[in-house]
Each structure stands twice: as structure tokens, then as C-alpha cells.
Design a protein around this motif. Sequence first.
Motif, short mmCIF file in Angstrom:
data_model
loop_
_atom_site.label_atom_id
_atom_site.label_comp_id
_atom_site.label_asym_id
_atom_site.label_seq_id
_atom_site.Cartn_x
_atom_site.Cartn_y
_atom_site.Cartn_z
N GLN A 150 7.65 8.88 13.23
CA GLN A 150 7.70 7.13 13.18
C GLN A 150 8.11 7.25 11.42
O GLN A 150 8.27 6.16 10.95
N THR B 108 1.44 1.52 8.51
CA THR B 108 2.18 3.63 7.54
C THR B 108 0.81 3.90 6.91
O THR B 108 -0.20 3.36 7.13
N LEU C 249 9.60 3.06 10.31
CA LEU C 249 8.64 1.70 10.76
C LEU C 249 8.45 0.75 10.07
O LEU C 249 8.32 -0.27 11.35
#
Length: 163
Positions: free
Chosen positions: A32, A80, A145
Motif C-alpha cells: 500500500q 495511513t 494510499l
Amino acid sequence: MIRTNAVPRPVRTAAAVIGVAGAFALAGCASQTATTDAGTNDAPASSSTPQSTGSSGSSTSSSSSSYKDGSYTAEGSYQTPETVEKITVKVTLADGTITAVDVTGDPQARESQQYQSQFIGGISDEVVGKKIDDIKVSRVAGSSLTSGGFNQAIEEIKTEAKG
């Protein structure tokens, strides 16, 4: 008998388990592309989109879904390692095709600001001129992301624009 370099077996086992768990965690982040660090609240913006909202007429996209022409806005968020980040996505649709896109970020961390800025700089090339049903971005200008928040906003826009 004294062993000089021996570590008790339970400690070695725990260290191995922690090492394997850490490798899986990092592998998940790698797929990611982790973002974020220290914070700032500067929000970059890119592209231009007409400010009018609403619809007129309807059309059919490549997967036989009908969308009303017009400009639509939605917010998307993504996780995140340190924060939840948000972006605002505005698209203009004509005949089920994205004719303009404008993404505004609201980064909570310095690294997120960098990745959102890169994403915003490259998203227009990825989506303008394409059918909204064909849009599902994964990595734009090195940012992966941010794509999750963008895709979330596009799904909301598709729901709102259905005719």
C-alpha cells in the motif's frame, strides 16, 4: 556447563514470531506504500472543474449504467500508519465519461502532504476521458494510499449520479 552464546529457547521462539509478524506487517505496508510523518495542514489542489452542480439529461456508460451529466463532489478517506487522511474529489460527467477532475487534499502529516500532492498532480491524466465505471486507480504518481480515498469518493459519486 556454561553456554556463552546461548539464548533460552522460549526467547528465541518469541523473537522469531515477532520477526515473522513484523515482516507480514511490513509486507502489508509495502503493497500500500506507507505514507505520513510529522504534521502540516497545507492542502494542495490541482485541475479545474466547473463549480456548478446538478444534472441535465442522462447517458449510458460502458457497463450499461446510466449517469446524469453534471458536476459531483464527494469526500474519501484512507488510513495511513499514523493517521486517517481525507481528500475531496470533484468530477464532471458527460455521457458517463469524466471530463474534468479536481482533488483537494487535507493532509494531517508532512509525508501525506507530499503523497497527496503527487497524486493530485497525476490524477487528471489517469481519469479524464474515461468512463466512470472503468475508474479504479491503484497507484498515481507514486502515491498508492491516496488512491483508496479517491476510489471511495468515486463510488459515492457514482451512486449520486445514477439516473
